[in-house]
Design an enzyme around this catalytic site. Structure first.
Site, PDB file in Angstrom:
ATOM      1  N   SER A 177       0.836  -1.199   0.000  1.00 18.15           N
ATOM      2  CA  SER A 177       0.000   0.000   0.000  1.00 18.15           C
ATOM      3  C   SER A 177       0.875   1.255   0.000  1.00 18.15           C
ATOM      4  O   SER A 177       1.673   1.451  -0.905  1.00 18.15           O
ATOM      5  CB  SER A 177      -0.959  -0.049   1.192  1.00 18.15           C
ATOM      6  OG  SER A 177      -1.907   0.987   1.122  1.00 18.15           O
ATOM      7  N   ASP A 242     -10.442  -4.232  -4.202  1.00 15.14           N
ATOM      8  CA  ASP A 242      -9.777  -3.311  -3.275  1.00 15.14           C
ATOM      9  C   ASP A 242     -10.603  -2.040  -3.140  1.00 15.14           C
ATOM     10  O   ASP A 242     -10.848  -1.334  -4.120  1.00 15.14           O
ATOM     11  CB  ASP A 242      -8.369  -2.992  -3.793  1.00 15.14           C
ATOM     12  CG  ASP A 242      -7.488  -2.325  -2.748  1.00 15.14           C
ATOM     13  OD1 ASP A 242      -8.002  -1.478  -1.999  1.00 15.14           O
ATOM     14  OD2 ASP A 242      -6.291  -2.647  -2.695  1.00 15.14           O
ATOM     15  N   HIS A 271      -8.484  -4.677   0.307  1.00  8.83           N
ATOM     16  CA  HIS A 271      -7.189  -4.037   0.546  1.00  8.83           C
ATOM     17  C   HIS A 271      -6.406  -4.693   1.681  1.00  8.83           C
ATOM     18  O   HIS A 271      -5.175  -4.683   1.663  1.00  8.83           O
ATOM     19  CB  HIS A 271      -7.411  -2.558   0.884  1.00  8.83           C
ATOM     20  CG  HIS A 271      -6.168  -1.742   0.882  1.00  8.83           C
ATOM     21  ND1 HIS A 271      -5.440  -1.477  -0.265  1.00  8.83           N
ATOM     22  CD2 HIS A 271      -5.489  -1.128   1.899  1.00  8.83           C
ATOM     23  CE1 HIS A 271      -4.386  -0.733   0.024  1.00  8.83           C
ATOM     24  NE2 HIS A 271      -4.393  -0.510   1.336  1.00  8.83           N
TER      25      HIS A 271
END
Length: 295
Positions: A177, A242, A271
């Site tokens: 991320s 996501d 996610h």
């Protein structure tokens, strides 16, 4: 419509409201990305004079192993080029490991909360692991910013080289991320053993405005412009559902990287749950044991 960017005047007003006016990249980054939690650990000196340091995990870290595994974790403090002191850990998962993973974690966590996962990951992949906290996270000093991200990972990189004597070809960069931002930046400067980009984002502005087609001067985290300079082999991982970083970001990063292997698109994953899918660890094992060997 405004020419060149597919952005309406209403969007421009919203943009200024979110990012400030005039736009400032560091403020964009702070508002979009940084949510440091309360520290889940402490680092204490074990010896007089501040020699060896010890990691003390709090209840929030949710440690899942015994004291034996905890003894394999070496706590460190590193000084960055921007004069911050950041916390780091080196996990001795296996003896004589070929690779060490330099792990850059996602948002809203610190290395204490990631410790159990990293012990498991390194043990499964037969790699040692180094992880660090960004400026303003965990026991690291200062306040987070985009520029600090880059100096933070650079400090960890130099530590692997100078303290542990590791060569670049024996280091795998793993970013998750927001952690893909410093990972991509470092990978664009050095050729390493391999690069893993887990739920990567293309840029801050593209996160807020998906129709953005170019990188503006005030954009934060412009990873999409850096990935073409990565010379190492890259594995991209992304969940198709996501809800934080849209799947399209991973697809575009995959397209722009010069040297990629088959990506891992996890159907139905969001996610924060890719790691629970069995194909996740299987793909990582194949990347390390097959893709990096034949490349």
């Amino acid at each position: 419509m405004m020419s060149g960017g597919n952005v309406t005047w209403q969007s421009v007003k919203r943009l200024c409201g979110i990012f400030c006016c005039p736009p400032c990249p560091s403020r964009i980054a702070a508002k979009l990305a940084f949510l440091p939690p309360e520290p889940s650990y402490a680092i204490v000196d074990e010896s007089v004079g501040g020699g060896r340091k010890k990691l003390i995990l709090k209840e929030e870290a949710e440690w899942q192993y015994s004291d034996r595994e905890l003894e394999c974790i070496e706590a460190l403090t590193l000084r960055t080029s921007r004069q911050q002191t950041i916390a780091a850990i080196f996990i001795h998962c296996v003896p004589d490991a070929k690779y060490t993973i330099l792990f850059s974690h996602g948002n809203a966590v610190d290395i204490g909360q990631m410790t159990s996962f990293l012990v498991s990951l390194g043990s499964r992949l037969h790699c040692n692991v180094m992880a660090y906290d960004y400026t303003g996270y965990g026991c690291s000093s200062g306040a987070p910013s985009e520029r600090h991200l880059y100096s933070d990972i650079e400090a960890a990189w130099l530590c692997l080289n100078k303290r542990y004597g590791l060569c670049p070809q024996n280091i795998i960069l793993y970013g998750q991320s927001i952690g893909t931002v410093p990972t991509i930046d470092l990978a664009s400067k050095y050729e390493v053993g391999g690069v893993i980009l887990h739920s990567p984002l293309t840029s801050g502005l593209r996160m807020a405005f998906p129709d953005t087609k170019r990188t503006w001067c005030f954009d934060a985290f412009p990873s999409i412009d850096k990935v073409p300079r990565i010379t190492s082999l890259v594995l991209v991982i992304h969940g198709t559902e996501d809800e934080v970083v849209d799947f399209s970001h991973g697809q575009l990063i995959q397209q722009r990287c010069p040297r990629t292997v088959d990506p891992l698109w996890v159907d139905g994953a969001g996610h924060n749950d890719i790691e629970i899918f069995p194909q996740y660890i299987e793909r990582l094992e194949r990347f390390i044991n097959i893709d990096l060997v034949v490349s």
